[in-house]
Design a protein around this motif. Structure first.
Motif, PDB file in Angstrom:
ATOM      1  N   VAL A 121       0.834  -1.207   0.000  1.00 17.48           N
ATOM      2  CA  VAL A 121       0.000   0.000   0.000  1.00 17.48           C
ATOM      3  C   VAL A 121       0.868   1.256   0.000  1.00 17.48           C
ATOM      4  O   VAL A 121       0.593   2.224  -0.727  1.00 17.48           O
ATOM      5  CB  VAL A 121      -0.957  -0.004   1.203  1.00 17.48           C
ATOM      6  CG1 VAL A 121      -1.669   1.339   1.340  1.00 17.48           C
ATOM      7  CG2 VAL A 121      -1.985  -1.127   1.061  1.00 17.48           C
ATOM      8  N   ALA A 122       1.934   1.255   0.820  1.00 21.29           N
ATOM      9  CA  ALA A 122       2.819   2.421   0.892  1.00 21.29           C
ATOM     10  C   ALA A 122       3.485   2.690  -0.453  1.00 21.29           C
ATOM     11  O   ALA A 122       3.599   3.843  -0.895  1.00 21.29           O
ATOM     12  CB  ALA A 122       3.874   2.201   1.974  1.00 21.29           C
ATOM     13  N   ALA A 123       3.932   1.618  -1.121  1.00 18.05           N
ATOM     14  CA  ALA A 123       4.552   1.773  -2.437  1.00 18.05           C
ATOM     15  C   ALA A 123       3.528   2.251  -3.470  1.00 18.05           C
ATOM     16  O   ALA A 123       3.806   3.139  -4.289  1.00 18.05           O
ATOM     17  CB  ALA A 123       5.176   0.450  -2.880  1.00 18.05           C
ATOM     18  N   TYR A 124       2.333   1.678  -3.420  1.00 19.89           N
ATOM     19  CA  TYR A 124       1.287   2.037  -4.371  1.00 19.89           C
ATOM     20  C   TYR A 124       0.910   3.504  -4.238  1.00 19.89           C
ATOM     21  O   TYR A 124       0.643   4.182  -5.237  1.00 19.89           O
ATOM     22  CB  TYR A 124       0.062   1.153  -4.141  1.00 19.89           C
ATOM     23  CG  TYR A 124      -0.967   1.242  -5.245  1.00 19.89           C
ATOM     24  CD1 TYR A 124      -0.897   0.407  -6.353  1.00 19.89           C
ATOM     25  CD2 TYR A 124      -2.015   2.169  -5.186  1.00 19.89           C
ATOM     26  CE1 TYR A 124      -1.827   0.490  -7.377  1.00 19.89           C
ATOM     27  CE2 TYR A 124      -2.947   2.260  -6.202  1.00 19.89           C
ATOM     28  CZ  TYR A 124      -2.854   1.416  -7.293  1.00 19.89           C
ATOM     29  OH  TYR A 124      -3.773   1.502  -8.315  1.00 19.89           O
ATOM     30  N   ASN A 125       0.911   4.015  -3.013  1.00 18.22           N
ATOM     31  CA  ASN A 125       0.540   5.403  -2.786  1.00 18.22           C
ATOM     32  C   ASN A 125       1.518   6.366  -3.451  1.00 18.22           C
ATOM     33  O   ASN A 125       1.160   7.510  -3.736  1.00 18.22           O
ATOM     34  CB  ASN A 125       0.467   5.691  -1.281  1.00 18.22           C
ATOM     35  CG  ASN A 125      -0.207   7.009  -0.979  1.00 18.22           C
ATOM     36  OD1 ASN A 125      -1.175   7.400  -1.639  1.00 18.22           O
ATOM     37  ND2 ASN A 125       0.289   7.720   0.020  1.00 18.22           N
ATOM     38  N   GLY A 126       2.746   5.912  -3.688  1.00 21.59           N
ATOM     39  CA  GLY A 126       3.696   6.731  -4.415  1.00 21.59           C
ATOM     40  C   GLY A 126       3.639   6.485  -5.911  1.00 21.59           C
ATOM     41  O   GLY A 126       3.553   7.421  -6.709  1.00 21.59           O
ATOM     42  N   ILE A 127       3.645   5.223  -6.302  1.00 22.37           N
ATOM     43  CA  ILE A 127       3.724   4.873  -7.717  1.00 22.37           C
ATOM     44  C   ILE A 127       2.452   5.209  -8.485  1.00 22.37           C
ATOM     45  O   ILE A 127       2.496   5.771  -9.582  1.00 22.37           O
ATOM     46  CB  ILE A 127       4.064   3.376  -7.858  1.00 22.37           C
ATOM     47  CG1 ILE A 127       5.490   3.118  -7.360  1.00 22.37           C
ATOM     48  CG2 ILE A 127       3.917   2.909  -9.305  1.00 22.37           C
ATOM     49  CD1 ILE A 127       5.850   1.668  -7.218  1.00 22.37           C
ATOM     50  N   ALA A 128       1.304   4.878  -7.917  1.00 25.51           N
ATOM     51  CA  ALA A 128       0.042   5.073  -8.635  1.00 25.51           C
ATOM     52  C   ALA A 128      -0.332   6.541  -8.791  1.00 25.51           C
ATOM     53  O   ALA A 128      -1.208   6.876  -9.596  1.00 25.51           O
ATOM     54  CB  ALA A 128      -1.091   4.330  -7.918  1.00 25.51           C
ATOM     55  N   THR A 129       0.332   7.424  -8.046  1.00 21.22           N
ATOM     56  CA  THR A 129       0.024   8.857  -8.107  1.00 21.22           C
ATOM     57  C   THR A 129       1.094   9.638  -8.864  1.00 21.22           C
ATOM     58  O   THR A 129       1.063  10.868  -8.879  1.00 21.22           O
ATOM     59  CB  THR A 129      -0.121   9.424  -6.686  1.00 21.22           C
ATOM     60  OG1 THR A 129       1.065   9.108  -5.924  1.00 21.22           O
ATOM     61  CG2 THR A 129      -1.335   8.824  -5.981  1.00 21.22           C
ATOM     62  N   ASP A 130       2.032   8.931  -9.462  1.00 16.79           N
ATOM     63  CA  ASP A 130       3.091   9.544 -10.261  1.00 16.79           C
ATOM     64  C   ASP A 130       2.936   9.048 -11.698  1.00 16.79           C
ATOM     65  O   ASP A 130       3.035   7.841 -11.961  1.00 16.79           O
ATOM     66  CB  ASP A 130       4.463   9.157  -9.699  1.00 16.79           C
ATOM     67  CG  ASP A 130       5.618   9.788 -10.455  1.00 16.79           C
ATOM     68  OD1 ASP A 130       5.806   9.460 -11.645  1.00 16.79           O
ATOM     69  OD2 ASP A 130       6.346  10.599  -9.851  1.00 16.79           O
ATOM     70  N   GLU A 131       2.694   9.950 -12.625  1.00 18.76           N
ATOM     71  CA  GLU A 131       2.380   9.550 -13.999  1.00 18.76           C
ATOM     72  C   GLU A 131       3.468   8.678 -14.622  1.00 18.76           C
ATOM     73  O   GLU A 131       3.182   7.655 -15.257  1.00 18.76           O
ATOM     74  CB  GLU A 131       2.153  10.798 -14.854  1.00 18.76           C
ATOM     75  CG  GLU A 131       1.698  10.490 -16.270  1.00 18.76           C
ATOM     76  CD  GLU A 131       1.393  11.741 -17.079  1.00 18.76           C
ATOM     77  OE1 GLU A 131       1.185  11.605 -18.301  1.00 18.76           O
ATOM     78  OE2 GLU A 131       1.367  12.836 -16.481  1.00 18.76           O
TER      79      GLU A 131
END
Length: 274
Positions: A121-131
């Motif tokens: 979840v922590a990784a997704y919160n960074g990756i999924a919000t960066d184009e």
């Protein structure tokens, strides 16, 4: 409430989700669309802790939220990442494809991760919000976006000495992509609000993990709430008899059990429930 199991597929890889759908309440006199939480349980990437599955889902149900448990990829012949990120993206896409009859508020998708699931979840919160990162890790094939995240005793930085994972071999089994080892470095100005809790005496995941994530959120001026409880072992979940392992009183901790109420108060403050 209706419980279901569904099999989803990514690139010929099948994985399971367990869903807990709220019923409509006739007394309301009108239909209500409910927020939904996607739960990623812990288990050191070797199993999915059932103590962090249905008990957590039902508790969120009791506060007026649908719940889905993601049984993400574990360590085997192939690394956990990036497939685990794609599974989470697929679940959000799947939620967005649900019919109106499910009565889901698709603008209020909350992610909740515990321990190893917290790393996802922590990784997704960074990756999924960066184009650029979203495209790099093939998340651009999925629709929808989460609104916030809840992290319980999360693995954040896999390079912390004396903390999980204990050696390079395990790190490589999780992912050889070193960019994913430090999830705090993936955060960006578009990352979503986060609620984090941990205990100071966590013997498996050093408390510096959550502190580093919160500090990076602060640096980016992103909404974050953090609760560091003074005592308690790793994997408490609720710290009550509901999630206590038989004969192991160390899993009881009435004070840390308050995290769920604190998290729900925070979600209400963020206008994500209620």
């Amino acid at each position: 409430m209706k419980a279901e199991e569904n099999n989803l597929t990514i690139s010929n890889h099948d994985f399971k989700v367990k869903s807990y759908w709220l019923d409509q309440v006739a007394d309301f006199g009108q239909p209500v669309d409910y927020p939904i939480v996607v739960i990623c349980p812990g288990g050191g990437f070797t199993f999915h802790s059932q103590r962090e599955e249905e008990p957590v889902a039902l508790r969120f149900n009791s506060f007026g939220m649908h719940a889905v448990v993601l049984e993400y990829k574990l360590i085997d012949k192939e690394p956990v990442y990036p497939l685990a990120l794609q599974e989470l993206g697929k679940v959000i896409d799947w939620i967005n494809q649900q019919p109106a009859s499910r009565h889901i508020d698709k603008q209020r998708i909350i992610l909740a991760g515990f321990s190893a699931g917290g790393h996802i979840v922590a990784a997704y919160n960074g990756i999924a919000t960066d184009e650029k990162l979203r495209k790099k890790y093939h998340l651009d094939q999925f629709s929808g976006q989460h609104a916030a995240a809840i992290l319980g005793y999360p693995v954040i930085d896999m390079t912390v000495k004396g903390s999980f994972p204990s050696d390079d071999k395990v790190r490589e089994e999780i992912t050889p992509d070193k960019a994913l080892w430090k999830t705090q470095d993936l955060l960006n100005k578009n990352s979503k609000p986060v609620f984090v809790w941990q205990t100071r005496t966590d013997e498996l995941v050093n408390v510096i993990n959550s502190l580093m994530y919160v500090e990076k959120m602060n640096q980016l001026d992103l909404p974050v709430e953090y609760h560091l409880f003074g005592s308690g072992i790793h994997g408490l979940v609720f710290g009550t008899y509901v999630t206590k392992k038989p004969g192991k009183d160390k899993y009881l901790n009435a004070w840390t059990a308050k995290w769920i109420e604190l998290a729900l108060n925070w979600l209400e403050m963020m206008k994500l429930i209620g």
